[in-house]
Design an enzyme around this catalytic site. Structure first.
Site, short mmCIF file in Angstrom:
data_model
loop_
_atom_site.label_atom_id
_atom_site.label_comp_id
_atom_site.label_asym_id
_atom_site.label_seq_id
_atom_site.Cartn_x
_atom_site.Cartn_y
_atom_site.Cartn_z
N HIS A 206 85.80 28.45 60.37
CA HIS A 206 86.49 27.43 61.15
C HIS A 206 87.08 26.35 60.25
O HIS A 206 86.68 26.16 59.09
CB HIS A 206 85.53 26.78 62.15
CG HIS A 206 84.39 26.05 61.51
ND1 HIS A 206 84.53 24.79 60.95
CD2 HIS A 206 83.09 26.39 61.31
CE1 HIS A 206 83.38 24.39 60.46
NE2 HIS A 206 82.49 25.35 60.65
N GLU B 172 76.72 29.44 63.98
CA GLU B 172 76.06 29.07 62.73
C GLU B 172 74.54 29.19 62.89
O GLU B 172 74.02 29.28 64.03
CB GLU B 172 76.47 27.63 62.37
CG GLU B 172 75.92 27.08 61.08
CD GLU B 172 76.32 27.90 59.87
OE1 GLU B 172 75.62 28.90 59.61
OE2 GLU B 172 77.29 27.53 59.18
#
Length: 214
Positions: A11, A88
């Site tokens: 990202h 994550e």
């Protein structure tokens, strides 16, 4: 079975990346730099799309990944398939903290994180082993769903790290030397049940340096 091409993208930048603050499952949006990085990623992948057709776009369900995927998905007219398994690592009590704050507030957990202890379960979070298994199961299942195709996967630094280590047969406990830059494009091939790196850490499409993972 034909191999699958995985275009694995981290990202774009967030304010917490700039502050070196651990995000984990905390849903932190892209900052202005991250929004621009997402557009640059889209431009790069659109150019690639002229040479190689993409079959699907997958993303972590956290907004920093989803919003990085959106410009590309819109341009190549594919829906974004959200998958929470691509999140994550869950850092538990270390989430929202900088390394300096971790050392002061949770010294034992911080020590295990520094040592890359694969079996240690972070309080209220997950271990490296648990995280790694979740990520590799997700990436392998995505790859197996698209044999002979090219797929875009937008996720997080830790997700990229798991994929790199699997491809290189690198222990989770070993110190990292490979880059995990925001908005980097990383190309892997999944064949015969294994990941193989074809290109790693490409940030040539960005106008300025990108932040590496901690």
């Amino acid at each position: 079975m034909p191999h699958t091409q995985l275009w694995l993208i981290r990202h774009g930048e967030t304010a917490w990346n700039a502050e070196r603050r651990f995000q984990g499952h905390t849903d932190v949006p892209l900052n202005a730099t991250g929004v621009q990085q997402a557009k640059k990623v889209a431009e790069k992948l659109i150019r690639q799309h002229g040479q190689q057709s993409f079959s699907a776009v997958y993303s972590s369900d956290l907004s920093r990944a989803r919003h990085t995927a959106e410009p590309t998905a819109l341009a190549i007219k594919l829906p974004i398939r959200l998958d929470a398994r691509l999140r994550e690592r869950h850092y538990g009590v270390l989430s929202t903290l900088t390394p300096e704050e971790m050392a002061a507030e949770h010294p034992e957990a911080f020590r295990h994180w520094q040592q890359r202890d694969p079996a240690y379960v972070l309080p209220e979070g997950e271990s490296l082993n648990q995280f790694n298994q979740r990520v590799l199961d997700a990436l392998a299942s995505i790859a197996r769903e698209h044999p002979g195709q090219a797929v875009i996967v937008v996720a997080h630094g830790g997700v990229l790290d798991c994929a790199y280590r699997a491809a290189q047969n690198m222990p989770l406990s070993e110190a990292r030397q490979h880059p995990l830059h925001n908005a980097s494009v990383n190309q892997l091939r999944f064949a015969d049940g294994r990941f193989h790196i074809e290109r790693w850490g490409d940030i040539g499409h960005l106008e300025q340096a990108a932040i590496d993972e901690l």
